[in-house]
Design a protein around this motif. Structure first.
Motif, mmCIF file in Angstrom:
data_model
loop_
_atom_site.group_PDB
_atom_site.id
_atom_site.type_symbol
_atom_site.label_atom_id
_atom_site.label_comp_id
_atom_site.label_asym_id
_atom_site.label_seq_id
_atom_site.Cartn_x
_atom_site.Cartn_y
_atom_site.Cartn_z
ATOM 1 N N PRO A 162 15.659 -23.905 44.460
ATOM 2 C CA PRO A 162 15.809 -22.794 43.518
ATOM 3 C C PRO A 162 16.004 -23.313 42.101
ATOM 4 O O PRO A 162 16.941 -24.064 41.834
ATOM 5 C CB PRO A 162 17.062 -22.066 43.996
ATOM 6 C CG PRO A 162 17.321 -22.562 45.354
ATOM 7 C CD PRO A 162 16.662 -23.883 45.516
ATOM 8 N N PRO A 163 15.109 -22.976 41.204
ATOM 9 C CA PRO A 163 15.269 -23.468 39.839
ATOM 10 C C PRO A 163 16.484 -22.817 39.184
ATOM 11 O O PRO A 163 16.819 -21.683 39.496
ATOM 12 C CB PRO A 163 13.981 -23.037 39.139
ATOM 13 C CG PRO A 163 13.366 -22.006 40.008
ATOM 14 C CD PRO A 163 13.958 -22.106 41.369
ATOM 15 N N ILE A 164 17.141 -23.542 38.315
ATOM 16 C CA ILE A 164 18.264 -22.968 37.582
ATOM 17 C C ILE A 164 17.662 -22.468 36.282
ATOM 18 O O ILE A 164 17.417 -23.226 35.364
ATOM 19 C CB ILE A 164 19.370 -24.016 37.403
ATOM 20 C CG1 ILE A 164 19.954 -24.326 38.785
ATOM 21 C CG2 ILE A 164 20.425 -23.532 36.428
ATOM 22 C CD1 ILE A 164 21.112 -25.256 38.810
ATOM 23 N N GLY A 165 17.342 -21.203 36.248
ATOM 24 C CA GLY A 165 16.687 -20.640 35.066
ATOM 25 C C GLY A 165 16.175 -19.266 35.385
ATOM 26 O O GLY A 165 16.605 -18.651 36.357
ATOM 27 N N GLN A 166 15.250 -18.803 34.594
ATOM 28 C CA GLN A 166 14.763 -17.431 34.733
ATOM 29 C C GLN A 166 13.834 -17.282 35.940
ATOM 30 O O GLN A 166 13.124 -18.205 36.304
ATOM 31 C CB GLN A 166 14.000 -17.035 33.469
ATOM 32 C CG GLN A 166 14.886 -16.897 32.240
ATOM 33 C CD GLN A 166 16.077 -15.975 32.491
ATOM 34 O OE1 GLN A 166 15.897 -14.851 32.945
ATOM 35 N NE2 GLN A 166 17.283 -16.444 32.224
ATOM 36 N N HIS A 167 13.843 -16.091 36.552
ATOM 37 C CA HIS A 167 12.871 -15.757 37.594
ATOM 38 C C HIS A 167 11.550 -15.386 36.928
ATOM 39 O O HIS A 167 11.516 -15.014 35.760
ATOM 40 C CB HIS A 167 13.372 -14.565 38.404
ATOM 41 C CG HIS A 167 14.560 -14.878 39.239
ATOM 42 N ND1 HIS A 167 14.465 -15.503 40.460
ATOM 43 C CD2 HIS A 167 15.883 -14.667 39.038
ATOM 44 C CE1 HIS A 167 15.671 -15.645 40.976
ATOM 45 N NE2 HIS A 167 16.547 -15.150 40.136
ATOM 46 N N THR A 168 10.451 -15.466 37.694
ATOM 47 C CA THR A 168 9.158 -15.062 37.126
ATOM 48 C C THR A 168 8.537 -13.966 37.993
ATOM 49 O O THR A 168 8.641 -14.015 39.219
ATOM 50 C CB THR A 168 8.177 -16.253 37.077
ATOM 51 O OG1 THR A 168 8.280 -16.958 38.317
ATOM 52 C CG2 THR A 168 8.476 -17.185 35.938
ATOM 53 N N PRO A 169 7.883 -12.973 37.369
ATOM 54 C CA PRO A 169 7.263 -11.896 38.150
ATOM 55 C C PRO A 169 6.059 -12.378 38.955
ATOM 56 O O PRO A 169 5.498 -13.433 38.667
ATOM 57 C CB PRO A 169 6.829 -10.877 37.088
ATOM 58 C CG PRO A 169 7.194 -11.419 35.768
ATOM 59 C CD PRO A 169 7.712 -12.810 35.927
ATOM 60 N N ASP A 170 5.668 -11.578 39.972
ATOM 61 C CA ASP A 170 4.529 -11.928 40.824
ATOM 62 C C ASP A 170 3.590 -10.710 40.872
ATOM 63 O O ASP A 170 3.916 -9.703 41.510
ATOM 64 C CB ASP A 170 5.046 -12.271 42.227
ATOM 65 C CG ASP A 170 3.927 -12.491 43.224
ATOM 66 O OD1 ASP A 170 2.749 -12.536 42.814
ATOM 67 O OD2 ASP A 170 4.218 -12.594 44.432
ATOM 68 N N PRO A 171 2.436 -10.777 40.178
ATOM 69 C CA PRO A 171 1.536 -9.614 40.107
ATOM 70 C C PRO A 171 1.076 -9.139 41.484
ATOM 71 O O PRO A 171 0.905 -7.925 41.701
ATOM 72 C CB PRO A 171 0.346 -10.123 39.290
ATOM 73 C CG PRO A 171 0.807 -11.377 38.632
ATOM 74 C CD PRO A 171 1.949 -11.926 39.425
ATOM 75 N N GLN A 172 0.903 -10.055 42.430
ATOM 76 C CA GLN A 172 0.450 -9.680 43.780
ATOM 77 C C GLN A 172 1.519 -8.835 44.486
ATOM 78 O O GLN A 172 1.218 -7.825 45.121
ATOM 79 C CB GLN A 172 0.149 -10.972 44.559
ATOM 80 C CG GLN A 172 0.051 -10.858 46.068
ATOM 81 C CD GLN A 172 -1.267 -10.234 46.510
ATOM 82 O OE1 GLN A 172 -2.053 -9.765 45.679
ATOM 83 N NE2 GLN A 172 -1.497 -10.214 47.809
ATOM 84 N N ASP A 173 2.773 -9.230 44.351
ATOM 85 C CA ASP A 173 3.880 -8.477 44.954
ATOM 86 C C ASP A 173 3.948 -7.083 44.318
ATOM 87 O O ASP A 173 4.081 -6.071 45.016
ATOM 88 C CB ASP A 173 5.200 -9.229 44.738
ATOM 89 C CG ASP A 173 6.350 -8.601 45.497
ATOM 90 O OD1 ASP A 173 6.491 -8.877 46.699
ATOM 91 O OD2 ASP A 173 7.102 -7.798 44.895
ATOM 92 N N ARG A 174 3.805 -7.027 43.005
ATOM 93 C CA ARG A 174 3.866 -5.741 42.309
ATOM 94 C C ARG A 174 2.729 -4.826 42.762
ATOM 95 O O ARG A 174 2.924 -3.624 42.982
ATOM 96 C CB ARG A 174 3.801 -5.973 40.791
ATOM 97 C CG ARG A 174 3.835 -4.684 40.024
ATOM 98 C CD ARG A 174 3.949 -4.902 38.546
ATOM 99 N NE ARG A 174 3.711 -3.650 37.849
ATOM 100 C CZ ARG A 174 3.602 -3.526 36.544
ATOM 101 N NH1 ARG A 174 3.728 -4.586 35.768
ATOM 102 N NH2 ARG A 174 3.371 -2.360 35.994
ATOM 103 N N ARG A 175 1.538 -5.402 42.937
ATOM 104 C CA ARG A 175 0.387 -4.598 43.380
ATOM 105 C C ARG A 175 0.681 -3.980 44.755
ATOM 106 O O ARG A 175 0.438 -2.792 44.991
ATOM 107 C CB ARG A 175 -0.878 -5.481 43.435
ATOM 108 C CG ARG A 175 -2.157 -4.717 43.730
ATOM 109 C CD ARG A 175 -3.381 -5.628 43.787
ATOM 110 N NE ARG A 175 -3.311 -6.666 44.808
ATOM 111 C CZ ARG A 175 -3.430 -6.457 46.115
ATOM 112 N NH1 ARG A 175 -3.652 -5.244 46.585
ATOM 113 N NH2 ARG A 175 -3.333 -7.465 46.964
ATOM 114 N N LEU A 176 1.238 -4.778 45.676
ATOM 115 C CA LEU A 176 1.538 -4.266 47.021
ATOM 116 C C LEU A 176 2.590 -3.166 46.966
ATOM 117 O O LEU A 176 2.498 -2.159 47.684
ATOM 118 C CB LEU A 176 2.005 -5.414 47.932
ATOM 119 C CG LEU A 176 0.904 -6.387 48.332
ATOM 120 C CD1 LEU A 176 1.481 -7.660 48.949
ATOM 121 C CD2 LEU A 176 -0.052 -5.723 49.328
#
Ligand SMILES: Cc1cc2nc3c(=O)[nH]c(=O)nc-3n(C[C@H](O)[C@H](O)[C@H](O)COP(=O)(O)OP(=O)(O)OC[C@H]3O[C@@H](n4cnc5c(N)ncnc54)[C@H](O)[C@@H]3O)c2cc1C
Length: 386
Positions: A282-296
């Motif tokens: 797990p990176p220590i920092g910001q999360h990043t969005p996932d366009p594929q997850d959002r589409r589903l």
């Protein structure tokens, strides 16, 4: 160990990780008079791990396994006590509507737990569910189960409340301090942080998505998944908590999806329980969005909650820490019994954190719990260390 013994540099119990579980463990031990030091690499409640994003579903008729039900009954009691002590509502009993094929994993699992533990549920046809909750949709072949005694917890507020009470009871909370390594032998435990060396009789490791790092010498096959939460505009009042819209959990051909009614005009919160990207560390920092997850998720909304606008209001990233069988690890280490591990909550652990804190305290102090937790033993993953 004497809970009232004189103060010394060495404490009774060290707790590493002060998220959902660790904050509750601090509180449970402090209530019994033990000297506790709790450490976190961040300043909880924070947005880096697994205990953030406004709300978490809590329910009793547990489709994952009926063995969890006695733990849940105790968890509900403990949340109520905490609410009383901090004089704040943490649990909102909106009800939960579980929807899917009657012989699917969810509905058949809910029915089994409810039958084994005599829990009240209401089963209805999909048509009846749609009449009762206009705004939902689903196959005519599906059914819905309403669990009235379910709802949501305010996740950050729960962590903050446990920490607030723990501090009041004398727990030393050290934030922005990372544990680098630990050592245990028959004399006690020692941890090394960036700043100091600390000693205690017992250690509770509840490091959430960083559990594999804290347990690096044990072959526990934990997998961390990056997950996403979304809040969408609701032009129609039909999804409003004030109008009686409940939390929901769908089993669909494209996976499991769940969400929360629009409360405080924040929008409808929805997420995909299935899937997720594997994160090696797990990176220590910001999360990043996932366009594929959002589409589903938006396809799910269009099919099953069609009155929600696809206007995204908010998004948050979070981690699930999965065990291979998706059941928790809640045990003492077989070769270091003064070390308690709570890990691998597999994306369904928050509702339990009040009781997991209590059980972790029992394991640390007594060596066993009053509740039956054999099914959560670490031995199922430790092969030769059994
Ligand atoms: C999107 C999402 C939705 C979810 N929905 C639900 C739900 O509806 N209902 C439900 O019951 N559960 C749900 N869960 C699961 C639940 O939130 C988690 O199981 C639970 O919050 C995990 O708590 P934890 O204490 O194990 O981890 P965390 O709360 O992440 O705490 C671990 C802590 O350990 C600290 N730490 C780690 N390593 C170190 C170190 N070396 N030194 C110092 N500190 C350290 C971290 O900084 C962190 O604060 C969801 C999870 C996610 C991500």
């Amino acid at each position: 160990m004497n809970p009232n013994s004189a103060t010394s540099q060495r404490c009774d119990v060290l707790i590493v990780g002060l998220g959902g579980v660790g904050s509750a463990a601090c509180y449970a031990l402090a209530k019994q008079g033990y000297r506790v030091v709790g450490i976190d690499q961040f300043d909880p409640p924070h947005r880096m791990g697994s205990s953030h994003g406004d709300t978490r579903i809590i329910r009793k008729s547990y489709f994952e396994h009926p063995n969890y039900v006695p733990l849940l009954i105790r968890a509900y009691e403990l949340w109520k006590t905490l609410e009383f002590e901090v004089d704040k509502q943490l649990y909102f009993p909106t009800g939960l509507l579980e929807i899917g094929p009657p012989d699917g994993v969810v509905l058949s699992g809910v029915a089994r737990s409810a039958a084994e533990h005599s829990l009240p549920i209401e089963t209805m046809s999909m048509q009846k569910a749609i009449e009762r909750y206009p705004g939902i949709a689903g196959s005519d072949a599906w059914q819905a189960i309403l669990e009235k005694d379910a709802g949501y917890l305010l996740v950050e507020e729960c962590v903050a409340a446990h920490l607030q009470q723990a501090r009041k009871l004398g727990v030393q909370i050290r934030v922005n301090e990372r544990m680098l390594r630990w050592h245990a032998d028959k004399h006690g435990v020692e941890i090394q942080t960036q700043r100091e060396t600390l000693q205690a009789d017992k250690l509770i490791l509840c490091a959430g998505p960083w559990a594999s790092q804290a347990l690096s010498s044990y072959p526990i096959p934990l997998k961390v998944l990056r997950k996403h939460l979304y809040w969408y505009e609701c032009p129609s009042a039909c999804y409003s908590q004030d109008q009686g819209f409940p939390c929901f959990f769908y089993e669909t051909p494209s996976g499991y999806y769940y969400g929360f009614p629009d409360h405080s005009r924040q929008g409808l919160k929805v997420a995909r329980h299935s899937g997720g990207q594997i994160v090696s560390d797990p990176p220590i920092g910001q999360h990043t969005p996932d366009p594929q997850d959002r589409r589903l998720v938006e396809e799910f909304l269009a099919s099953y909650l069609p009155e929600v606008s696809l206007q995204l209001r908010n998004w948050s990233g979070c981690y699930y820490t999965m065990t291979p069988d998706e059941h928790f690890i809640l045990d003492r280490l077989p070769d270091a019994p003064n070390v308690v591990v709570v890990a691998g909550l597999s994306g369904h652990g928050f509702k339990f954190t009040s009781v997991l804190g209590q059980i972790a305290s029992e394991l640390a102090i007594e060596g066993h719990s009053k509740l039956d937790i054999d099914f959560l033993s670490i031995r199922r993953f430790l092969g030769s260390l059994r």
